[in-house]
Scaffold this active site. Structure first.
Site, short mmCIF file in Angstrom:
data_model
loop_
_atom_site.label_atom_id
_atom_site.label_comp_id
_atom_site.label_asym_id
_atom_site.label_seq_id
_atom_site.Cartn_x
_atom_site.Cartn_y
_atom_site.Cartn_z
N MET A 44 0.83 -1.20 0.00
CA MET A 44 0.00 0.00 0.00
C MET A 44 0.87 1.25 0.00
SD MET A 44 -3.51 -0.74 2.09
CE MET A 44 -2.86 -0.54 3.74
N HIS A 65 9.13 0.80 3.38
CA HIS A 65 10.18 0.82 4.38
C HIS A 65 11.07 -0.40 4.18
CE1 HIS A 65 7.72 -2.19 6.38
NE2 HIS A 65 6.72 -1.34 6.44
N HIS A 113 9.44 -3.82 3.51
CA HIS A 113 9.04 -4.05 2.12
C HIS A 113 10.25 -4.42 1.27
CE1 HIS A 113 5.68 -1.15 3.26
NE2 HIS A 113 5.02 -2.21 2.84
N ASP A 135 2.15 -9.70 9.24
CA ASP A 135 0.74 -9.91 8.96
C ASP A 135 0.48 -11.40 8.73
OD1 ASP A 135 -0.10 -7.01 8.79
OD2 ASP A 135 1.44 -7.04 7.23
N ARG A 173 2.61 2.33 9.36
CA ARG A 173 1.89 3.12 10.36
C ARG A 173 2.77 3.61 11.50
NH1 ARG A 173 -2.56 -0.46 8.83
NH2 ARG A 173 -4.38 0.79 8.26
#
Length: 357
Positions: A61, A65, A68, A203, A245
């Site tokens: 999304m 960082h 990723h 996740d 986040r």
């Protein structure tokens, strides 16, 4: 490795609420093609297929960082071509969540992507480099042709619901989340047709649910075996899992944001000492509650959402004592609020290699 194809030339539809969509003329320059439509990407993908090249896929999304980039590195090492997507998916945000304020940093993301290059394993001399081959940057209209609103009761069109596996753990706190994730990732897999796809362990429920989705829907791109879960990348100072986040955290909040990982590690210690599921969860919970009291005295609000131990196949709460014999892994996971930021994390107990591949 040079990517086949060229930049998309289609007109970008008007942006939808909460999802700014730049026109092609507004896109920053990049050393790889940026595709804003499925049709344009598929033309590029067909050429790669004819040439027999494997395609690794990292869906994001944005607000990229190092976590990723760890996924991208895995893809670069294992595939001829690597594709990223950036799409802030409205369907996985509840009406009270942060869709409108979710960080959008396209220029910085492109810089990160462009700066990463690894020697190609296919080059014995190490003189050939692999880098990101393409970016899929669709608009909301492209991904949801029938339209999309955040209120599930008002949504129209086709959605994917993985029955029986989305109400536990994260699904208990975010009841529409996995419906939105399953829907958008199915769309992305259909569009990208990846040989391999890469997701982060942070996740874990999402990644395992998607592996089941790929199996249940008989998808060939990717197969369940080619949906890879990569270990979480963490801050070296306190173990905080890297997340887009995290930028929401104020400086005082960042100082206590490692509380969840520290709690899970204490739960792990209890389990290793033979304390079982009840002891592990209780010890981790008490640690968060104690830290929350200390943080409150410093003006930082910390609130526990949940800590639990779950089966990675069913996501149901398990009695760890019944799983000791064969070493099958279980998930010790949790979520906390630090100020207005919700943080999630997990530790795999048992043989984690059975889940991470």
């Amino acid at each position: 490795m040079a990517a086949p194809g060229s930049h998309a030339t289609a007109t970008v539809p008007a942006p939808s609420a909460g999802q700014p969509s730049p026109g092609l003329a507004d896109l920053p320059a990049a050393p790889f093609p940026i595709f804003t439509t499925v049709d344009a990407y598929r033309e590029w993908r067909r050429k790669a297929m004819v040439e027999g090249k494997s395609v690794g896929f990292v869906p994001t999304m944005g607000a990229l960082h190092d976590g990723h980039m760890s996924l991208v590195r895995h893809s670069l090492l294992q595939n001829d071509l690597t594709v990223l997507s950036i799409f802030v998916n409205p369907a996985q945000f509840a009406q009270n969540e942060d869709l409108a304020t979710y960080p959008r940093t396209l220029e910085a993301d492109l810089t990160r992507m462009a700066s990463l290059a690894l020697p190609s394993p296919a080059s014995p001399a190490g003189d050939a480099l692999r880098s990101v081959s393409a970016l899929f940057l669709p608009t909301v209209k492209e991904m949801y042709p029938s339209g999309i609103v955040q209120n599930v009761d008002e949504q129209r069109g086709t959605f994917i619901d993985v029955k029986g596996y989305g109400h536990q753990m994260e699904g208990q706190s975010r009841p529409t989340f996995f419906r939105g994730v399953a829907t958008v990732v199915t769309k992305l897999f259909n569009a990208i047709e990846p040989t391999h796809a890469y997701f982060g362990q942070k996740d874990i429920q999402q990644a395992l649910l998607l592996r089941r989705l790929v199996q249940d829907l008989l998808l060939s791109h990717p197969t369940p075996q080619n949906l890879h879960i990569v270990p979480t990348l963490r801050s070296s100072s306190d173990g905080l899992a890297l997340s887009s986040r995290n930028v929401y955290l104020t400086a005082p909040e960042r100082d206590v944001a490692g509380v969840l990982y520290a709690a899970l590690k204490r739960g792990e210690e209890v389990w290793k000492a033979g304390g079982g599921r009840d002891g592990a969860v209780r010890n981790a919970t008490e640690f968060v509650e104690s830290c929350a009291r200390d943080a409150e005295a410093k003006g930082v609000h910390v609130k526990l959402d949940y800590i639990e131990m779950n089966d990675p196949e069913t996501f149901e709460i398990v009695d760890w004592d019944t799983r000791l014999e064969d070493g099958r892994p279980v998930i010790l996971s949790g979520a906390v609020w630090v100020g207005k930021t919700r943080l999630i994390d997990n530790i795999l107990l048992g043989d984690a290699s059975r889940l991470l591949m």
